[in-house]
Motif scaffolding. Sequence first.
Motif, short mmCIF file in Angstrom:
data_model
loop_
_atom_site.label_atom_id
_atom_site.label_comp_id
_atom_site.label_asym_id
_atom_site.label_seq_id
_atom_site.Cartn_x
_atom_site.Cartn_y
_atom_site.Cartn_z
N PRO A 115 0.82 -1.21 0.00
CA PRO A 115 0.00 0.00 0.00
C PRO A 115 0.86 1.27 0.00
N SER A 116 0.37 2.30 -0.69
CA SER A 116 1.15 3.52 -0.81
C SER A 116 1.39 4.17 0.55
N VAL A 117 0.47 3.96 1.48
CA VAL A 117 0.64 4.59 2.79
C VAL A 117 1.84 3.98 3.51
N VAL A 118 2.16 2.71 3.20
CA VAL A 118 3.34 2.09 3.81
C VAL A 118 4.63 2.70 3.22
N ILE B 29 10.32 -2.27 7.76
CA ILE B 29 8.97 -2.27 8.32
C ILE B 29 8.76 -3.52 9.18
N GLY B 200 -5.29 -2.05 1.10
CA GLY B 200 -4.22 -1.06 1.15
C GLY B 200 -4.68 0.34 0.81
N THR B 202 -6.11 3.99 0.73
CA THR B 202 -6.25 5.00 1.78
C THR B 202 -6.96 6.24 1.28
N SER B 227 -5.09 1.14 7.00
CA SER B 227 -4.23 2.01 6.21
C SER B 227 -4.35 3.47 6.67
N LEU B 230 -2.81 4.00 10.13
CA LEU B 230 -1.35 4.14 10.02
C LEU B 230 -0.99 5.58 9.66
N ALA B 247 1.79 -0.96 10.06
CA ALA B 247 2.41 -1.11 8.75
C ALA B 247 2.82 -2.56 8.52
#
Lengths: 284, 274
Positions: A115-118, B29, B200, B202, B227, B230, B247
């Motif tokens: 995911p882009s937020v990660v 991560i 994933g 957001t 998401s 986070l 994450a």
Amino acid sequence: MYRHYKERIVKSVLFISALAAIFVLGLITVVIFSEGLPLIAKVGLFDFILGAEWRPLAGIFGIAPMIVGGFYVICGAMLLGVPLGIACAIFLAEIAHKRIRAVIRPCIELLLGIPSVVYGFFGLVILVPIIREHFGGPGFSVLAGSIILAIMLLPTVIAVSEDAIRSVQRTYKEASLALGATHWQTIRNVILPVARSGIMAGVILGFGRAISETMAVIMVLGNAPIFPQSILDPARALTANIALEMAYATGDHLQALFATGIILFVVILLSISLINMVQKRDMA
Amino acid sequence: MNSGKIAMGVFWASGLITLAILVIVIGHILLNGMGMISIEFLLDSPRALGREGGIFPTIIGTIALVVVALVIATPIGVGGAIYLAEYTHRGTITKIIRAGAECLAGIPSILFGLFGFAFFVIFLGFGWSILSGGLTVACMILPMILRTTEEALKAVPNSYREGSLSLGATKWQTTQNVVLKSAAAGIFTGIILGAGKVAGETAAIMLTAGTALRLPTSLFDSVRPMSFHLYILAMEGLSMERAYGTAAVLVITVLIINSTTTLIMRYYTRALRG
């Protein structure tokens, strides 16, 4: 008779489902344009796009800083990500042993799925402090945005380019090698020119991914709606502009965010048609 | 040294750099987040805006959004793909539909968010809710399910269809009992990939599902998926450990999804070969 009717009903239901994608696309276009166009009409298209100031609470809506800032970030990302991606695609398709490829290819799929937020979070905790300590400035910067977007567009460029390189006919390569060309000469003079349009499609898709990105750029760019003077200055992307201010925008301000969406929408449509043009020219 | 050797060196280096980037991002991560993951973290409610406690409601939020999106997008996407692959020949309508789906697939998620906010939240009056968020992401994954299903259907050999039709089955009976069954693994893969995309997502969800941190009790309740949680934990500096933990849960979710689809496809190709 019953069977006949059932078949026809099924066919119509399936046809309606098939139309859903077009319907949704039309609905999105209508909704975003009808919410955003009144403001563009009020401010004027040129003043909206070329206006140097974004002060929504004072009723001043110019998105030039975000267009320029976003442009720098994406150029940086393409400069970093595209050469690396194409080189890695050549490596995977032409040079790497089957076993090495069997390790790297799933890794690339994994990078695509994260995911882009990660990515944004990674940029926030790793890149931003590194840039702040070693290069100066606030750390939240065009440079941080470019690096994160480069990492994000890398898997797209690699996956599409590798497929393009692999689909080059073996006979071309064999003919070139048989004529005494080295592997590198064959890659440069035969394989890459043949795979060019596929690689271009990968690059444009990567560009699309970079310009569409919201969360990662919000988290590392710093989001100041100003013209960045250096790569260590903060900037704000068009996508970020929408995401950041939707929570509290009302009236003209809200419409201005939809108008920002229109500009983004048009740029995306242009890049999609560019891909189609590249592919069509290749087929002709 | 000649240019060929330099070029080969550059290609090797690019491969290794790419691998290194992956190892650094994922490794960082997971190394920092795994320590945080525990039964309490996964099953506890957050306290003090997320500074303390776990992430249970956000896991439920993510699952709720995935379920709503799949329930809506799967029948429509699969149905549309059946029409494109089985019921029509290459014509203008199919060309338009494919181009439309391709366009839809390229639209940035923030624009889906804008649309969902104006249409589902405000115009239809669903408010910031699971329903608004789920409908919005359903629109996002629709082209994905459409395309993967169409490809899976196209891979079914024509002799299967002819065999069934020649036994007197109708078109729909053939599609239902023969074609869909043979293409099931491919279709399922598309659905799982869609679920991964929703998990994933957001930007589209933060504009349509709200930010509530409590457990939802109906479709009209606001939720905050992992998401977005986070994002808030990290951007507002509430708790970096919990941000790492969240994450890591997201990355592990993607890992599980990717390996599931790989396993399905491997099993499927083996079954096809006999």
